[in-house]
Design an enzyme around this catalytic site. Structure first.
Site, short mmCIF file in Angstrom:
data_model
loop_
_atom_site.label_atom_id
_atom_site.label_comp_id
_atom_site.label_asym_id
_atom_site.label_seq_id
_atom_site.Cartn_x
_atom_site.Cartn_y
_atom_site.Cartn_z
N ASP A 1 1.04 -1.28 -0.04
CA ASP A 1 -0.21 -0.07 0.14
C ASP A 1 0.95 0.93 0.55
OD1 ASP A 1 -2.63 1.37 -0.02
OD2 ASP A 1 -2.78 1.44 2.18
N LYS B 1 1.81 4.52 -0.64
CA LYS B 1 1.11 5.52 -1.40
C LYS B 1 1.83 7.28 -0.84
CE LYS B 1 -2.95 4.89 0.95
NZ LYS B 1 -4.52 4.92 1.56
N ASN C 1 0.57 7.19 3.20
CA ASN C 1 1.72 6.38 4.11
C ASN C 1 3.03 7.08 4.21
OD1 ASN C 1 -0.98 5.43 4.49
ND2 ASN C 1 -0.43 3.66 3.06
#
Length: 413
Positions: A212, A214, A217
């Site tokens: 994840d 991105k 984050n």
């Protein structure tokens, strides 16, 4: 002769489109489910919510069971009293999620500032998201010693909440800075990409894929170094070229093999790095469209087109990371070592990078450890839950959750 791109008309693509269409309809009808993630933010472009989505029929139940087996074993017996919610002063909201808030808090014992991720137990149980939380806590315990991964200092639970006490990255989200500046110059983007790659390579060495990556984050610390956070979608136990199939992530950054519900491996993280680097250099993720269904078709079928303004090495690096064939993607054979050898990183001295000896190209402007200048005001304007510092009865819904970093400094500042 330019080969025409294939039109997304296969049965599989129709199924994927039907899924996302249902997702969008669900959001329009006001559902607060974990899956309503599309189109809830409007920064420089129409971006999805900062959280991920997860296919309903793949609720991570298989991964939850595997994570639960090692959950209790990673709890450490403490030589000092257990930390509790009452040991902190909660100052401001600095982030939000589907069933969590992240708060800036001061630990009363040493007057240091931390980011406390507070999760609601009843929502976790309702969404059957125990596996995500267990995995996040386990990964945090395993990855304490890398400079570009957020550190876990304490974890504890109350009757209603789970709390993870993490580093406070006062430089804020990379997303927030990119939103304000639209694009980064190539040396700055290269620096961030190198630190991200180092963090991802370390996770891979522990047989963990992140899944994840991105800008939301990716945080910056007070000196401007990358701090990767939010490990709820990590997958443990991926050794060598082992694969998994759970459909999860964030639409703009999904690798095509994930979208097509094929088996995938650690190279999904290198696709994610390419997607984030593309956004830093060009202002948009690759294959982006305001029409999210079209965007997903673009990811699977459309060739990558890179405009001028980025060096030849930078464009080649992006093409190598954003190869739709994962077996030919940069990092497929020798993982991080392949990225290190690419000409885009020829100026990076990797030992110096990991030792934080390379000065960051951007240093956040901060007046002190509690400065919120770089935190999105949309978060800091939210009210702090009043009941957080009330010493309520501890719960045991998640046995083995509590943890204290044995190397934590208790010296007052």
């Amino acid at each position: 002769m330019v080969k025409k791109s294939r039109s997304p008309t296969s049965a599989k693509m129709k199924g994927i489109i039907s899924y996302f269409a249902a997702l969008i309809r669900e959001r329009k009808h006001g559902s607060t489910d974990l899956l309503q993630k599309l189109g809830t933010r409007i920064p420089v472009y129409q971006h999805t919510h900062s959280e991920c989505f997860l296919r309903p029929e793949a609720s991570l139940s298989d991964e939850s069971a595997a994570a639960a087996q090692c959950f209790a074993s990673t709890g450490r017996k403490l030589q000092r009293p257990q930390v509790s919610a009452a040991d902190f002063d909660y100052l401001k909201v600095i982030g939000t999620g589907s069933f969590s808030k992240v708060l800036l808090a001061k630990y009363k014992e040493n007057n240091r500032y931390y980011a406390v991720k507070v999760l609601q137990k009843h929502i976790i149980l309702k969404k059957e998201a125990e596996g995500n939380i267990i995995c996040e806590r386990n990964v945090l315990v395993k990855t304490l010693n890398h400079p570009f991964l957020v550190r876990l200092h304490f974890s504890f639970q109350t009757k209603e909440r789970l709390c993870l006490v993490l580093d406070y990255a006062s430089g804020g989200e990379l997303f927030y800075h990119l939103q304000k500046e639209r694009v980064f110059r190539e040396p700055r983007a290269r620096f961030y990409a190198a630190e991200m790659a180092s963090a991802l390579g370390y996770l891979h060495s522990l047989h963990i894929i992140y899944r994840d990556l991105k800008p939301e984050n990716i945080l910056l610390d007070s000196e401007g170094h990358v701090v990767l956070t939010d490990f709820g979608l990590c997958k443990e136990g991926i050794v060598g070229r082992a694969t998994t199939k759970t459909f999860c992530g964030t639409p703009e950054y999904l690798a095509p093999e994930v979208l097509q519900q094929h088996e995938y491996d650690r190279t999904v993280d290198w696709w994610g790095l390419g997607a984030v680097l593309h956004e830093m250099l060009y202002g948009l993720p690759p294959f982006y469209s305001a029409d999210h269904i079209k965007m997903l078709g673009n990811i699977i079928y459309q060739p990558l087109v890179l405009k001028a303004g980025v060096s030849k090495a930078g464009r080649d690096f992006l093409k190598s990371l954003l190869n739709k064939d994962r077996s030919k993607r940069l990092g497929a054979k020798h993982d991080m070592d392949e990225l290190k050898r690419h000409s885009f990183f020829s100026s990076i001295q990797w030992d110096d990078l990991v030792a934080k000896k390379i000065p960051p190209p951007f240093v956040p402007s901060l007046s002190g450890p509690d400065d919120l200048t770089n935190i999105n005001p949309a978060f800091t304007r939210l009210p702090v839950p009043e009941s957080l510092n009330v010493c309520e009865e501890a719960g045991v819904t998640f046995p083995g959750f509590s943890y204290v970093n044995e190397n934590i400094s208790l010296i007052s500042t």
